[in-house]
Motif scaffolding. Structure first.
Motif, short mmCIF file in Angstrom:
data_model
loop_
_atom_site.label_atom_id
_atom_site.label_comp_id
_atom_site.label_asym_id
_atom_site.label_seq_id
_atom_site.Cartn_x
_atom_site.Cartn_y
_atom_site.Cartn_z
N UNK A 1 2.94 -58.36 37.85
CA UNK A 1 2.84 -59.60 37.09
C UNK A 1 2.89 -60.80 38.04
N UNK A 2 2.39 -61.91 37.58
CA UNK A 2 2.39 -63.10 38.43
C UNK A 2 2.36 -64.37 37.58
N UNK A 3 2.89 -65.41 38.17
CA UNK A 3 2.76 -66.75 37.62
C UNK A 3 2.06 -67.59 38.68
N UNK A 4 1.05 -68.31 38.25
CA UNK A 4 0.31 -69.20 39.15
C UNK A 4 0.68 -70.64 38.77
N UNK A 5 1.32 -71.35 39.68
CA UNK A 5 1.69 -72.75 39.47
C UNK A 5 0.58 -73.60 40.07
N UNK A 6 -0.15 -74.28 39.18
CA UNK A 6 -1.39 -74.93 39.61
C UNK A 6 -1.37 -76.41 39.26
N UNK A 7 -1.60 -77.28 40.27
CA UNK A 7 -1.78 -78.70 39.97
C UNK A 7 -3.24 -78.94 39.58
N UNK B 1 3.15 -75.08 35.29
CA UNK B 1 2.90 -76.45 35.70
C UNK B 1 3.31 -76.71 37.14
N UNK B 2 2.55 -77.58 37.81
CA UNK B 2 2.81 -77.92 39.21
C UNK B 2 2.38 -79.36 39.48
N UNK B 3 2.46 -80.21 38.47
CA UNK B 3 2.08 -81.63 38.45
C UNK B 3 0.57 -81.83 38.34
N UNK B 4 0.20 -83.08 38.13
CA UNK B 4 -1.22 -83.41 38.09
C UNK B 4 -1.83 -83.47 39.49
N UNK B 5 -1.11 -84.09 40.43
CA UNK B 5 -1.72 -84.35 41.74
C UNK B 5 -0.92 -83.81 42.93
N UNK B 6 -0.02 -82.88 42.69
CA UNK B 6 0.75 -82.22 43.74
C UNK B 6 1.52 -83.20 44.63
#
Length: 140
Positions: free
Chosen positions: A32-38, A63-68
């Motif tokens: 399993x995995x979670x991808x934290x993506x801005x 969630x990983x913010x809008x603009x990292x």
């Protein structure tokens, strides 16, 4: 004697386009995995929304913010906008609400944790090495 359960999780930050290829390996080995993506990252290319939708059918998107951007370097209004905007963007992109959030670089404080949970995220993952602490809505 009871058996101890062991849980292995993997998490992948920043939404690099190569993460899309990683999914086939994770699937092959049943991980399993979670991808934290801005939404965007000024330093790196981020996966396309189409790729994000595709991986969301098998893996969790966090969630990983809008603009990292480093949240602790922003005003509280700016950090709230990054967090809330990210949640809305993920909802619009994959059609479901993300449960987890990971602050870029692991930088956060108590106020930012409060903003994360106020935005509707249920858990928060940090970059603290070997930390098993749970950051949950009612335990921050």
């Amino acid at each position: 004697m009871s058996a101890n359960k062991c849980f292995i999780t993997t998490s992948w930050d920043d939404g690099y386009p190569l993460d899309f290829r990683l999914c086939s390996l994770l699937k092959k080995y049943g991980l399993p995995a979670t991808f934290y993506i801005p939404k965007t990252n000024s330093q790196y290319t981020v996966m396309s929304e189409s790729q994000i939708r595709d991986i969301s059918t098998e893996y969790e998107i966090g969630g990983h913010t809008l603009s990292h951007r480093k949240l602790t370097s922003l005003t509280l209004n700016e950090s709230a906008a990054e967090i809330q905007g990210c949640k809305r963007w993920i909802e619009d992109t994959i059609g479901q609400s993300p449960k987890c959030f990971s602050p870029p670089g692991g930088f956060y404080n108590r106020k930012i944790a409060g903003q994360i949970f106020s935005a509707g995220f249920e858990t928060m993952r940090t970059t603290t090495l070997l930390s098993l602490d749970k950051y949950r809505k009612n335990n921050n």
